[in-house]
Scaffold this motif. Sequence first.
Motif, PDB file in Angstrom:
ATOM      1  N   ASP A 147      28.782  49.195  30.173  1.00  0.00           N
ATOM      2  CA  ASP A 147      28.985  50.427  29.400  1.00  0.00           C
ATOM      3  C   ASP A 147      30.425  50.584  28.899  1.00  0.00           C
ATOM      4  OD1 ASP A 147      30.381  51.059  31.688  1.00  0.00           O
ATOM      5  OD2 ASP A 147      29.232  52.877  32.147  1.00  0.00           O
ATOM      6  N   ALA A 148      31.233  49.529  29.014  1.00  0.00           N
ATOM      7  CA  ALA A 148      32.633  49.474  28.574  1.00  0.00           C
ATOM      8  C   ALA A 148      33.578  50.243  29.496  1.00  0.00           C
ATOM      9  CB  ALA A 148      32.810  49.938  27.127  1.00  0.00           C
ATOM     10  N   SER A 149      33.097  50.705  30.643  1.00  0.00           N
ATOM     11  CA  SER A 149      34.006  51.293  31.628  1.00  0.00           C
ATOM     12  C   SER A 149      34.734  50.153  32.341  1.00  0.00           C
ATOM     13  CB  SER A 149      33.251  52.181  32.622  1.00  0.00           C
ATOM     14  OG  SER A 149      32.334  51.414  33.390  1.00  0.00           O
ATOM     15  N   LEU A 150      35.906  50.456  32.843  1.00  0.00           N
ATOM     16  CA  LEU A 150      36.752  49.440  33.457  1.00  0.00           C
ATOM     17  C   LEU A 150      36.208  49.005  34.816  1.00  0.00           C
ATOM     18  CD1 LEU A 150      39.513  47.925  33.211  1.00  0.00           C
ATOM     19  CD2 LEU A 150      40.434  49.753  34.648  1.00  0.00           C
ATOM     20  N   TRP A 151      36.061  47.696  34.989  1.00  0.00           N
ATOM     21  CA  TRP A 151      35.767  47.152  36.308  1.00  0.00           C
ATOM     22  C   TRP A 151      37.099  46.881  37.007  1.00  0.00           C
ATOM     23  CZ3 TRP A 151      34.917  41.509  37.793  1.00  0.00           C
ATOM     24  CH2 TRP A 151      34.629  41.415  39.156  1.00  0.00           C
ATOM     25  N   ASN A 152      37.973  46.089  36.354  1.00  0.00           N
ATOM     26  CA  ASN A 152      39.309  45.893  36.912  1.00  0.00           C
ATOM     27  C   ASN A 152      40.296  45.446  35.840  1.00  0.00           C
ATOM     28  OD1 ASN A 152      39.647  42.941  36.780  1.00  0.00           O
ATOM     29  ND2 ASN A 152      38.101  42.845  38.371  1.00  0.00           N
ATOM     30  N   LEU A 153      41.550  45.623  36.168  1.00  0.00           N
ATOM     31  CA  LEU A 153      42.658  45.077  35.393  1.00  0.00           C
ATOM     32  C   LEU A 153      43.272  43.985  36.240  1.00  0.00           C
ATOM     33  CD1 LEU A 153      44.523  48.303  34.222  1.00  0.00           C
ATOM     34  CD2 LEU A 153      43.296  46.687  32.762  1.00  0.00           C
ATOM     35  N   SER A 154      43.558  42.855  35.639  1.00  0.00           N
ATOM     36  CA  SER A 154      44.252  41.813  36.389  1.00  0.00           C
ATOM     37  C   SER A 154      45.561  41.487  35.691  1.00  0.00           C
ATOM     38  CB  SER A 154      43.394  40.560  36.541  1.00  0.00           C
ATOM     39  OG  SER A 154      43.164  39.942  35.303  1.00  0.00           O
ATOM     40  N   PHE A 155      46.556  41.257  36.518  1.00  0.00           N
ATOM     41  CA  PHE A 155      47.876  40.846  36.067  1.00  0.00           C
ATOM     42  C   PHE A 155      48.141  39.525  36.753  1.00  0.00           C
ATOM     43  CE2 PHE A 155      47.606  45.345  35.684  1.00  0.00           C
ATOM     44  CZ  PHE A 155      48.306  45.644  34.535  1.00  0.00           C
TER      45      PHE A 155
END
Length: 160
Positions: A147-155
């Motif tokens: 649904d285009a909601s964030l699962w995770n951000l990775s750096f």
Amino acid sequence: MTLNELLPFFGYSELNSNLAQLLKSAGADIQSLSTRTLRAEGSDAIELKSLGLELAFWEREIYEQKITSPKDAGKAILVAVFAYGPVSKGFKPYLGPIPFSDGPITKREDALREFGTPQETEVDKDIVEWDQWAKDGLQVRATYHDDASLWNLSFSTPFK
């Protein structure tokens, strides 16, 4: 513990006393990394579920092959940090500041507004799975639910 505190430790290992102290302040022990897992799988992780963070460590030899020379002589090299969104099974959402961003990121629209046009996007059956950017020598990736909601951000440290 925040992403801003962790990112300067990319390339350092379990031998870095400042990294060990930072993890200890969050209730984690860098010595919990498994030499056996590193050797067998090439990586191991420290999960800080209550903070919404996961730290990925690579075995030294793999880090040297795919990235560059580590910054110290240790065996487990910090290569990436994952910050989880509001709907990530097992992890509370990361609530700290997000590097290269002025606000929270909870969906793709937020990531595009904060990070700009992605360098790369992965689409499967008309659903965007992730977007990726390069920011100040780091690879930044936003991975999404259907649904285009964030699962995770990775750096992470970019590959060679």
